[in-house]
Design a protein around this motif. Sequence first.
Motif, PDB file in Angstrom:
ATOM      1  N   ASP A  66      75.194 -49.559  33.929  1.00 50.53           N
ATOM      2  CA  ASP A  66      75.922 -48.633  34.800  1.00 50.53           C
ATOM      3  C   ASP A  66      75.184 -47.300  34.922  1.00 50.53           C
ATOM      4  OD1 ASP A  66      77.876 -50.449  35.234  1.00 50.53           O
ATOM      5  OD2 ASP A  66      79.525 -49.203  34.492  1.00 50.53           O
ATOM      6  N   GLY A  67      74.671 -46.800  33.793  1.00 45.94           N
ATOM      7  CA  GLY A  67      73.956 -45.533  33.800  1.00 45.94           C
ATOM      8  C   GLY A  67      72.736 -45.582  34.706  1.00 45.94           C
ATOM      9  N   LYS A  68      72.030 -46.704  34.637  1.00 45.07           N
ATOM     10  CA  LYS A  68      70.832 -46.851  35.468  1.00 45.07           C
ATOM     11  C   LYS A  68      71.209 -46.831  36.949  1.00 45.07           C
ATOM     12  CE  LYS A  68      68.076 -49.242  32.924  1.00 45.07           C
ATOM     13  NZ  LYS A  68      67.802 -50.509  32.253  1.00 45.07           N
ATOM     14  N   LYS A  69      72.298 -47.505  37.242  1.00 42.51           N
ATOM     15  CA  LYS A  69      72.764 -47.549  38.634  1.00 42.51           C
ATOM     16  C   LYS A  69      73.074 -46.135  39.126  1.00 42.51           C
ATOM     17  CE  LYS A  69      76.413 -49.830  41.216  1.00 42.51           C
ATOM     18  NZ  LYS A  69      77.696 -50.513  40.981  1.00 42.51           N
ATOM     19  N   GLN A  70      73.803 -45.386  38.293  1.00 46.13           N
ATOM     20  CA  GLN A  70      74.119 -43.994  38.645  1.00 46.13           C
ATOM     21  C   GLN A  70      72.835 -43.192  38.854  1.00 46.13           C
ATOM     22  OE1 GLN A  70      76.898 -42.429  39.238  1.00 46.13           O
ATOM     23  NE2 GLN A  70      78.483 -43.824  38.533  1.00 46.13           N
TER      24      GLN A  70
END
Lengths: 219, 219
Positions: A66-70
């Motif tokens: 999720d962090g990477k996506k953000q």
Amino acid sequence: MNLTVAEENYIKAIFHLQQAEGNVSTNQLAASLNTKPASVTDMLKRLTHKNLLNYEPYQGVTLSKDGKKQALTIVRKHRLWEFFLVDKLQFGWDEVHEVAEELEHVRSKKLVDKLDAFLGHPKFDPHGDPIPDSNGIMATIRQFNLIDINPTAWVEVCSVGIQSAELLELLRHKNIGIGTIFQVIRKFDFDHSIEISIKNSKSLNISQQLAQALFVKLV
Amino acid sequence: MNLTVAEENYIKAIFHLQQAEGNVSTNQLAASLNTKPASVTDMLKRLTHKNLLNYEPYQGVTLSKDGKKQALTIVRKHRLWEFFLVDKLQFGWDEVHEVAEELEHVRSKKLVDKLDAFLGHPKFDPHGDPIPDSNGIMATIRQFNLIDINPTAWVEVCSVGIQSAELLELLRHKNIGIGTIFQVIRKFDFDHSIEISIKNSKSLNISQQLAQALFVKLV
DNA sequence: AATTATTTTTAGGTAAATCTAAATAATTTA
DNA sequence: TAAATTATTTAGATTTACCTAAAAATAATT
């Protein structure tokens, strides 16, 4: 998930540091964000609680899925705005960073996608860094700026950082395009211009400005 | 003077309320900003301390000279971004407000002035509200949207809200320009189109979209 | 004018994002 | 490996921008 500006800045900093160094330490983050290690620890806890990080106390962090996506949506916004500032508003490529730091936090998916279309879906920002698309996918060409290449190297143009009409005209005039292979003959310290030689053609002089807009890979 | 986003929103709200009602009350501000009266009082004190307000407890506020200047730069940014969103990014005129609420807080005088030039120094935003120039001066024409005019009224075009190439083409085709005087014959509820009659010319039909882009004054 | 109702302010509290100083864990070095 | 150094976390404060509840000032009504 709706992040604050501060949270977004942490995610972005972790993304960039992780790119270069794998696991990211508290001190690295504090230095990169101009803040103190204690503040970083606080924020790491909050972002971990939001499932954006893989964080083990004392062991540094990496971004979760999720962090990477953000991170990719923030990077996308930052680079699209940089492209806009240079290509449409005639900013110098070296003065857009600060402004893009603010614009990247404007939250509207529609805005970003419409901006992308308006700019013609550019693949690289004015510094030659790849712009993620709306799915977070971006070009991964290992590229160098012409300015950083040693003389006598053979290189191939892989992207053009600034895609203004004027630049495209200049490139057409000089017969340079994506895929053009040429040799760097020498560099002139005086004006940072570069002499190049295209196969089966006579040599050319490239100004500093043009060299900064050309991104190449070694061949 | 560097204001926070919250402070800018207060200044902007006071500016607009003051325009309509003179002295602005705590309750009005609380309603307008979706916050509580107690929070408003806190902020009024802070802004007063920064010399942006004329504030007498229990008596409401007005903007000081500095406050008015700040308000005008925020309004300028808001309206320029709205114009950009509609004219360049093809947003509908009714969906730009929220996004402009965020863009207006980006701090860079250079950005605003370059954006202004890129857009061709528009005088009115897509809703027909005047855009302050870099000195805070703006058109003060008392104008109405064509949509809000009663049938049989004589009116004169005083501005065009959206200045896209397509709209300008349509207006040239219909022979309508700034200064054109015409009479509103009737309005059709079905599609909100409007029938008008230009002096010494036969009558025309104006679509809802066009009517929303035309701003007029009574003659 | 006195009472009631409304508006506004004060008092005290919370969450986000920062800080300094002190404590603890990890790493390096002697 | 024990001591010293460095990195990280915890503890406790601060500022901004909010909140609720209660007090005070102003306005409206009888």
